[in-house]
Design a protein around this motif. Structure first.
Motif, PDB file in Angstrom:
ATOM      1  N   TRP A  28       1.032  -1.230   0.014  1.00  0.00           N
ATOM      2  CA  TRP A  28      -0.171   0.005  -0.013  1.00  0.00           C
ATOM      3  C   TRP A  28       0.967   1.162   0.051  1.00  0.00           C
ATOM      4  N   ARG A  29       0.554   2.226  -0.751  1.00  0.00           N
ATOM      5  CA  ARG A  29       1.071   3.670  -0.858  1.00  0.00           C
ATOM      6  C   ARG A  29       0.022   4.456  -0.826  1.00  0.00           C
ATOM      7  N   PRO A  30      -0.810   4.518   0.225  1.00  0.00           N
ATOM      8  CA  PRO A  30      -2.028   5.576   0.230  1.00  0.00           C
ATOM      9  C   PRO A  30      -1.705   6.872   0.091  1.00  0.00           C
ATOM     10  N   ILE A  31      -2.499   7.920  -0.431  1.00  0.00           N
ATOM     11  CA  ILE A  31      -2.372   9.430  -0.597  1.00  0.00           C
ATOM     12  C   ILE A  31      -3.532   9.738   0.275  1.00  0.00           C
ATOM     13  N   VAL A  32      -3.100  10.585   1.366  1.00  0.00           N
ATOM     14  CA  VAL A  32      -4.078  11.256   2.027  1.00  0.00           C
ATOM     15  C   VAL A  32      -4.522  12.415   1.757  1.00  0.00           C
ATOM     16  N   CYS A  33      -5.667  12.805   1.720  1.00  0.00           N
ATOM     17  CA  CYS A  33      -6.230  14.377   1.505  1.00  0.00           C
ATOM     18  C   CYS A  33      -7.224  14.426   2.752  1.00  0.00           C
ATOM     19  N   ASP A  34      -6.478  15.341   3.494  1.00  0.00           N
ATOM     20  CA  ASP A  34      -7.337  15.803   4.607  1.00  0.00           C
ATOM     21  C   ASP A  34      -7.205  17.399   4.764  1.00  0.00           C
ATOM     22  N   THR A  35      -7.050  18.039   3.836  1.00  0.00           N
ATOM     23  CA  THR A  35      -7.228  19.495   3.684  1.00  0.00           C
ATOM     24  C   THR A  35      -8.254  19.718   2.711  1.00  0.00           C
ATOM     25  N   GLN A  36      -9.053  20.960   2.931  1.00  0.00           N
ATOM     26  CA  GLN A  36     -10.081  21.416   1.972  1.00  0.00           C
ATOM     27  C   GLN A  36      -9.450  21.625   0.631  1.00  0.00           C
ATOM     28  N   SER A  37      -8.004  21.962   0.519  1.00  0.00           N
ATOM     29  CA  SER A  37      -7.854  22.283  -0.882  1.00  0.00           C
ATOM     30  C   SER A  37      -7.466  20.841  -1.755  1.00  0.00           C
ATOM     31  N   ASP A  38      -6.678  19.836  -0.761  1.00  0.00           N
ATOM     32  CA  ASP A  38      -6.405  18.750  -1.282  1.00  0.00           C
ATOM     33  C   ASP A  38      -7.959  17.837  -1.734  1.00  0.00           C
ATOM     34  N   LEU A  39      -8.910  17.953  -0.733  1.00  0.00           N
ATOM     35  CA  LEU A  39     -10.304  17.433  -1.143  1.00  0.00           C
ATOM     36  C   LEU A  39     -10.804  17.769  -2.390  1.00  0.00           C
ATOM     37  N   LEU A  40     -10.825  19.019  -2.544  1.00  0.00           N
ATOM     38  CA  LEU A  40     -11.171  19.780  -3.869  1.00  0.00           C
ATOM     39  C   LEU A  40     -10.488  19.313  -5.140  1.00  0.00           C
TER      40      LEU A  40
END
Ligand SMILES: Cc1cc2nc3c(=O)[nH]c(=O)nc-3n(C[C@H](O)[C@H](O)[C@H](O)COP(=O)(O)O)c2cc1C
Length: 308
Positions: free
Chosen positions: A150-162
């Motif tokens: 696994w090499r997950p990419i985490v989006c936990d900021t509003q800009s990354d989620l957008l």
């Protein structure tokens, strides 16, 4: 199931609570909740200076240590009385004559039954230490030969989620979530990490040292075409992440509706890497109703193909 009740009794004449002390007490409870070991806690409305915590601990000593570390107790505002407790629940036949159901976690089966894909969340971030705890729980998922590709990419900021939402055909749940994880899997691991994984399994006595070379060769040849294995391992990781989120009170979704090319370009994901899907989590934003499932009689075969 070692359950304990911690009764918190007010100390007469103590200075009482202030907001900062209450916050510290709540943070202490949150450590238990994050590990899925807090069953219930709260003050008594008819005696708000006293309260109760019900939790799962390995032993009475562990429960007593948790109680002694409670900021209310440390500040001398309350004393703690720890008592073992038997919790009536479906998994133990409500301690009566009903046949017990399988499962060991008091709420685990209920949690699974009530799960439903959630696409609208409360506008509240998922704290960084909870994100980390969830990732650690997901990394304890099983993987073939324990290769952990696994090499997950985490989006936990509003800009990354957008940014992620734009790769997912604008699906609104992505931007509404507090956290979304691209479950990417690097198939190169199946080849490159084979010696490390085999050495670890030899070290842990799963295989004899003389089997080492053969096992490395077997792993490498088994994963020549690693796409299916990547998706399989990536999906297990993603679902463990989702379940970890549920155990912490979050709700979530699986998402397979993304544009592979755009997603790769946006997050710099190399061509060789496979993407099992996206898992999103967030705090509940409203009620949810589970969708119905096919009756087991129609779709399960016991000892034979079900015929449908
Ligand atoms: C691998 C996978 C991919 C999915 N992709 C999407 C998606 O792109 N968009 C969406 O709205 N729901 C998606 N879902 C959610 C399913 O629609 C949902 O799980 C199904 O309708 C059953 O509903 P439930 O999860 O509430 O029980 C996906 C589910 C899975 C397992």
């Amino acid at each position: 199931m070692p359950e304990f009740v911690i009764f918190l009794h007010p100390v007469p004449g103590s200075p009482g609570f202030d907001a900062e002390l209450v916050d510290r007490h709540c943070s202490h409870l949150a450590t238990l909740a994050r590990e899925g070991r807090l069953i219930a806690a709260g003050p008594f409305p008819d005696d708000p200076d006293g309260g109760m915590v019900v939790g799962i601990f390995d032993s009475k000593d562990a429960a007593s240590a948790f109680a002694a570390a409670d900021p209310f107790v440390q500040a001398g505002v309350e004393t703690a009385e720890v008592r073992p407790w038997l919790m009536a629940r479906s998994g133990n036949g409500f301690l009566g004559r009903l046949p017990p159901e399988p499962g060991t976690h008091p709420f685990f089966l209920e949690t699974l039954r009530l799960r439903a894909t959630t696409r609208c969340f409360a506008p509240k971030p998922v704290a960084a230490d909870l994100v980390r705890a969830l990732l650690e729980a997901a990394f304890s998922a099983p993987s073939e030969f324990n290769l952990q590709p696994w090499r997950p990419i985490v989006c936990d900021t509003q800009s990354d989620l957008l940014r992620l939402q734009r790769c997912c055909f604008g699906q609104p749940q992505v931007a509404s979530a507090g956290l979304a994880v691209i479950c990417a899997v690097d198939p190169a691991v199946f080849h490159e990490d084979a010696p490390r994984a085999v050495d670890e399994l030899v070290e842990h006595a799963r295989w004899a040292p003389e089997e080492r070379e053969n096992q490395i060769a077997f792993v490498r040849s088994h994963y020549k075409d690693a796409r299916a294995h990547s998706i399989l391992n990536g999906a297990i990781f993603g679902h463990q992440l989702l379940l970890a989120g549920l155990s912490a009170g979050l709700l979530g979704f699986w998402l397979g509706g993304f544009d592979d090319e755009i997603l790769r370009g946006e997050f710099g994901i190399p061509e060789r890497v496979h993407i099992a899907g996206v898992v999103g989590l967030g705090w509940p934003g409203g009620p949810q109703t589970p969708l119905p499932r096919r009756p087991l009689e129609q779709v399960v075969g016991f000892g034979a193909w079900p015929g449908r």
